[in-house]
Design a protein around this motif. Structure first.
Motif, PDB file in Angstrom:
ATOM      1  N   SER A  38       0.685  -1.175  -0.022  1.00  0.00           N
ATOM      2  CA  SER A  38       0.037   0.027  -0.078  1.00  0.00           C
ATOM      3  C   SER A  38       0.913   1.247  -0.012  1.00  0.00           C
ATOM      4  N   PHE A 157     -14.147  -3.082  -6.213  1.00  0.00           N
ATOM      5  CA  PHE A 157     -13.632  -4.414  -6.156  1.00  0.00           C
ATOM      6  C   PHE A 157     -14.407  -5.405  -6.787  1.00  0.00           C
ATOM      7  N   ILE A 164      -5.877  -0.707  -6.567  1.00  0.00           N
ATOM      8  CA  ILE A 164      -6.800   0.579  -6.595  1.00  0.00           C
ATOM      9  C   ILE A 164      -6.200   1.780  -6.336  1.00  0.00           C
ATOM     10  N   CYS A 189      -8.902  -4.241   1.858  1.00  0.00           N
ATOM     11  CA  CYS A 189      -7.749  -4.379   0.604  1.00  0.00           C
ATOM     12  C   CYS A 189      -6.775  -5.546   1.449  1.00  0.00           C
ATOM     13  N   GLN A 190      -6.773  -5.499   2.560  1.00  0.00           N
ATOM     14  CA  GLN A 190      -5.764  -6.646   3.259  1.00  0.00           C
ATOM     15  C   GLN A 190      -6.651  -7.793   3.198  1.00  0.00           C
ATOM     16  N   THR A 194      -5.142  -6.603  -1.994  1.00  0.00           N
ATOM     17  CA  THR A 194      -5.246  -5.859  -3.258  1.00  0.00           C
ATOM     18  C   THR A 194      -4.258  -4.636  -2.771  1.00  0.00           C
ATOM     19  N   SER A 195      -3.555  -4.240  -3.874  1.00  0.00           N
ATOM     20  CA  SER A 195      -2.480  -3.020  -3.520  1.00  0.00           C
ATOM     21  C   SER A 195      -3.291  -1.857  -3.771  1.00  0.00           C
ATOM     22  N   PHE A 196      -2.963  -0.783  -3.133  1.00  0.00           N
ATOM     23  CA  PHE A 196      -3.619   0.387  -3.532  1.00  0.00           C
ATOM     24  C   PHE A 196      -2.794   1.658  -3.187  1.00  0.00           C
ATOM     25  N   THR A 209      -0.088   3.051   5.606  1.00  0.00           N
ATOM     26  CA  THR A 209       0.383   2.384   4.493  1.00  0.00           C
ATOM     27  C   THR A 209       1.839   2.035   4.660  1.00  0.00           C
TER      28      THR A 209
END
Ligand SMILES: Nc1ncnc2c1ncn2[C@@H]1O[C@H](COP(=O)(O)OP(=O)(O)OP(=O)(O)O)[C@@H](O)[C@H]1O
Ligand SMILES: [Mg+2]
Length: 224
Positions: A38, A157, A164, A189-190, A194-196, A209
């Motif tokens: 992140s 999502f 994202i 996200c965790q 998912t990366s953001f 982050t």
């Protein structure tokens, strides 16, 4: 080692300030974000955060440098819908005439995919995850700002993105709601790994982050 998802190499962006002059918004920006990682980008209003975020997703041109996502070069126009990248914006951008459920299904329809039972089931799972089940068949105008932003998060999502790009997703919300939505976003996200990349004015969110940068006078400075 986690796979590198997105790399930006020596990005530079100019804007025309008059007929003859151009001003440099930022220069020699390098970014790397890996799977599950992140990142936050803070900076004063007008420092070019949104422009940078849009460039990373191919929604804005750069004047020099390269952007690569999952071994695919990103150019504006050439990739109108980059598979694997989703967006969340400050002002939600929901379609007012469509129900909450139908808003979640927009990316599926835009990508020309069939909305079958499996897709609908996934949308309901996301609505449940975001505490929005009871609003599934309501129109966005019947929801509060925080609820609307949760719908936008669900929509982001929907296509199982790997990355994202979130541009001040809590910027229009009061402090308490903002905190609740940010925590919900971080935890989802965790959960889905998912990366953001989060553009925010909130330093507390940025500190949570893996990589925290500030965009200052055209340079990206690492704070964490
Ligand atoms: N198409 C454009 N043409 C000329 N200047 C532009 C254009 N788009 C943005 N700018 C300018 O670039 C600068 C950066 O804009 P940007 O929206 O990226 O800032 P920001 O850091 O996201 O600000 P905020 O925190 O207020 O959202 C601003 O001065 C803006 O006026
Ligand atoms: Mg902005």
């Amino acid at each position: 080692m986690n796979e590198v998802l997105l790399t930006a190499d020596k990005l530079t962006k100019f804007f025309a300030s008059s007929k003859t002059e151009r001003f440099c918004l930022w220069h020699d920006i390098d970014i790397e974000i890996s799977e599950g990682e992140s990142m936050a980008i803070c900076g004063e209003s007008g420092s070019g955060k949104s422009t940078l975020l849009f460039a990373l997703g191919g929604l804005e041109d750069v004047d020099s440098g390269t952007i690569c996502f999952c071994n695919q070069m990103i150019y504006r126009h050439s990739n109108p819908h980059i598979s694997g990248i989703s967006y969340i914006f400050q002002h939600y951008y929901l379609i007012e005439e469509l129900s909450v459920l139908e808003n979640l299904l927009i990316p599926v329809r835009v990508m020309g995919k069939k909305v079958d039972a499996c897709v609908k089931n996934w949308a309901h799972c996301l609505l449940l995850e975001l505490g929005l089940e009871k609003f599934s068949y309501q129109l966005p105008k019947t929801l509060s700002g925080g609820e609307r932003q949760r719908v936008a998060i669900g929509r982001a999502f929907m296509m199982n993105p790997r990355l994202i790009l979130a541009d001040e997703p809590t910027g229009s919300l009061d402090e308490q709601t903002s905190l609740r939505i940010a925590q919900m976003f971080f935890s989802i996200c965790q959960k889905f790994k998912t990366s953001f990349i989060l553009v925010t004015h909130n330093e507390n969110f940025a500190m949570q982050t893996n990589k925290y940068y500030r965009l200052e006078q055209g340079e990206l400075k690492r704070c964490k």
